[in-house]
Every structure is written in C-alpha cells, then in structure tokens.
Design a protein around this motif. Sequence first.
Motif, mmCIF file in Angstrom:
data_model
loop_
_atom_site.group_PDB
_atom_site.id
_atom_site.type_symbol
_atom_site.label_atom_id
_atom_site.label_comp_id
_atom_site.label_asym_id
_atom_site.label_seq_id
_atom_site.Cartn_x
_atom_site.Cartn_y
_atom_site.Cartn_z
ATOM 1 N N ASN A 1 8.614 54.513 63.460
ATOM 2 C CA ASN A 1 7.586 54.259 62.441
ATOM 3 C C ASN A 1 7.663 55.192 61.236
ATOM 4 O O ASN A 1 6.742 55.245 60.424
ATOM 5 C CB ASN A 1 6.193 54.354 63.063
ATOM 6 N N HIS A 2 8.806 55.905 61.067
ATOM 7 C CA HIS A 2 8.821 57.017 60.122
ATOM 8 C C HIS A 2 10.199 57.181 59.490
ATOM 9 O O HIS A 2 11.226 57.048 60.161
ATOM 10 C CB HIS A 2 8.447 58.297 60.893
ATOM 11 N N ILE A 3 10.241 57.447 58.168
ATOM 12 C CA ILE A 3 11.477 57.858 57.514
ATOM 13 C C ILE A 3 11.197 59.097 56.676
ATOM 14 O O ILE A 3 10.039 59.391 56.344
ATOM 15 C CB ILE A 3 12.088 56.749 56.630
ATOM 16 N N ILE A 4 12.258 59.821 56.350
ATOM 17 C CA ILE A 4 12.157 61.050 55.560
ATOM 18 C C ILE A 4 13.078 60.922 54.348
ATOM 19 O O ILE A 4 14.254 60.586 54.492
ATOM 20 C CB ILE A 4 12.572 62.281 56.387
ATOM 21 N N ILE A 5 12.529 61.197 53.154
ATOM 22 C CA ILE A 5 13.352 61.269 51.945
ATOM 23 C C ILE A 5 12.910 62.507 51.163
ATOM 24 O O ILE A 5 11.908 63.137 51.496
ATOM 25 C CB ILE A 5 13.228 60.009 51.064
ATOM 26 N N SER A 6 13.636 62.862 50.111
ATOM 27 C CA SER A 6 13.163 63.934 49.241
ATOM 28 C C SER A 6 12.281 63.341 48.149
ATOM 29 O O SER A 6 12.366 62.151 47.847
ATOM 30 C CB SER A 6 14.338 64.697 48.619
ATOM 31 N N GLU A 7 11.464 64.170 47.545
ATOM 32 C CA GLU A 7 10.546 63.694 46.511
ATOM 33 C C GLU A 7 11.248 63.445 45.180
ATOM 34 O O GLU A 7 10.624 62.930 44.241
ATOM 35 C CB GLU A 7 9.410 64.706 46.312
#
Length: 400
Positions: A93-99
């Motif tokens: 349910n989750h992804i990570i990216i940079s801002e």
Amino acid sequence: MKVYLDNNATTIVDPHVFAEMEPYFVQRYGNPNSLHLFASETHPALKDAMEKIYAGIHAPKDDSIVITSCATESNNWVLKSIYFEQILTGKKNHIIISEVEHPSVIATAKFIESMGCKVTYLPINHEGIIDPQSVRDTITDKTALVSVMWANNETGAIFPVEEIGDICEEYNVPFHTDAVQAIGKLPVDIQSFNVDYLTFSAHKFHGPKGVGALYIKKGRELTPLLHGGSQMGGYRSGTLNVPGIVGMGKAMEQAVDALDYEMEDIREMRDAFEDELLKIEDTFVVTPREKRTPNTILISFRGIEGESMLWDLNRAGIAASTGSACASEDLEANSVMEAIGAAEDLAHTAIRFSLSRYTTQEELDYTLDMVKKAVERLRGISSTYSYAPEGHESGLDAHH
C-alpha cells in the motif's frame, strides 16, 4: 551571438547521430514486424542499436531494455504498473519517492495517491540531496517501490543511488531510478549496484526526441502500459520507431565515448564559469560542485526574479531556464529552492545554466558579460534589492 545553455532540457542532435538515422526515414522505411524485404532491411540496424544501448549502461543480455517514447512514459509505466500489481490487489500500500523528482514521477505518484496508495516524499537536505537513511527510516513491509532519481535535473545534484539500492535489496523492495540526467554525464553501470528499473531519454544525450527506454532487471515484471501488439516482447505495443532507436543507439555510443571529456573538460569550463558568476555580489549556488553532474549550475541572484533574468538573456540570444522544462509555464517558486529551505526572496530567483560538449568558451564569456549587464539593470530597477538585510537567513551561504 546565439548561446544554448539549456542542455538539461534537451540537447542538439549530434550530426553523426542524424546521419545514422537519415536512411530509415525514406530509404529503409519498412515496419520491422512485417515479413517482407522492406521490413527485414531494418533488422540489422535495430539489432546494432540495441546492442549499443545495452553496452552503454552495461546491461546483461538476460535483462530487458524496452523502447518507449520518452522517460516520462517509462516513469509512468513503472509507477502505474506497481499500482496495478501491488497496490490495487492489496498486497502492498506504499511507495517512496523524493520530493524533487521529475514532474513525470511526482504527478504519477500523486495520481496513484489519489487512488488510495500511500506515498512518502523524502526531503532533501541543504545541499539538495536526500539522505539514504531516510529511505531506511520509511521503508516497511508494505512498501511496493522506491523511486529516486540518479541526478537532479535542476541542481545537477547526484543522489546516493548505490546506497539506496542496497537498502532496497535488503528489504526486497524494487528500486527504480530516473537516470535521464545521468546518461552521458556520469558512468552508468547497472551491474555495479542494485537497481530493478532504470529510465532514460535519447534527447538528453544528443539523440533524437520522442524515443526513450526502460531497463527492467530479469525477474521483475511489469504490466504493459500500452496494449495492442506483440512488439518489444509484448511489453510495449506500437510500431517501432526505427529512426529513433537507431539514433538512440548511436547517441548512446557517442555519449560513452565522450564521457571523459564531459567529466573533465566540461566540468573545468563549468567551474570557471561558475567562479566568475559567484564574483557577482549576492549570488548563491545550490549543491557543492563535487556532488553535482559536471555540466550544471543552479544559481540565484538576490533581488532578481528568474523570469526577468531569462527575459534579458533571451533578448541577448542566450537560452537558460528557471528549472524543469516540463514545468516552465508554471511561475511558482522553484521547487528545489523551496525544498532546501531558501527564503521566499530567493525561491523565485534561481537560474539554471546547463552545458554540453558543444558549449564553447567564447559562448560562456559572452554569457557572463550579458549576465552582468542584466544583473546591473534588473537590480537597478528593483524595489526590494536595496532593502535586502545583511546576514540574511536564506538557508544558503552568500558568495561575494
């Protein structure tokens, strides 16, 4: 004089690349998927181009490189496929990216976020770089993907993709990197670190517009973004862009051959140009040189709106930018300047100069003269510059 210093937006097509492409517009124009002679005439060139592309990033033959229309398509494909396969099915349910990812990643992440996916936007530090520890701190057993660019399109900041790749491997989470600003500027060897998906566009390294690619590590699957045919092993339907693929292959070969020049000679020219710019009072550069791609400067001139500076430079025949070309019609404050915590009066003042192997010293000397004239004119009519406080709190150090 006309000077082009917006090479992070797009580059001139190398004449050798154009010469390689030209026969496949008129002379050998068959659809590669047809069965007749006209089609078979394109096969040797396509095979040769793909070999050059594989070699350019040191991709093993067992892995896949799928041709797309651009890195924007490739980035969309990775994130949306992860959504279809992992988020929509309830597995994750989750992804990570940079801002500070490219708009094609940020906008896609916000789209799948609106569809129920949780998205973590990793912050950057005052140098414009993310800390790998922030990935470790936010990754969970519900994380479906980590997507962090290799080099930032606005600052040139090089992100710690090797360390991030190691963390993702440790947690068995797929890692995607947008390498658009790395190809042709940095050594790219996907066998030297853990990466599952890698995207790039030919027009960023002196190839044609309208063709890009997605590298996919063996064992990692993606749901096609485009359905309708068996091209590219069924990964991406649509008639192959033969001239584009041929051009990208040649451009990749040329980029690898010119890498030492880019990393040494272009860096030396960039540094000398930057030294002269920083002699102008109240100027600020984001990200230390040794942590940047060798061709990029993001510099702020206190008291001068970035768009006003661009207007003066454009009148002098000089092409630069205020940041990403994909957001150039948006006159909001520069997103990277905001992310590093720059004061409001600096967030609108950033100008990006990005060089290429076609940039000359004469062009940089002319640009420096025009920048100085623009600074003098624009500060002279500014209603705010003379009131800028000494020792301001900007989040950046001033250079005088």
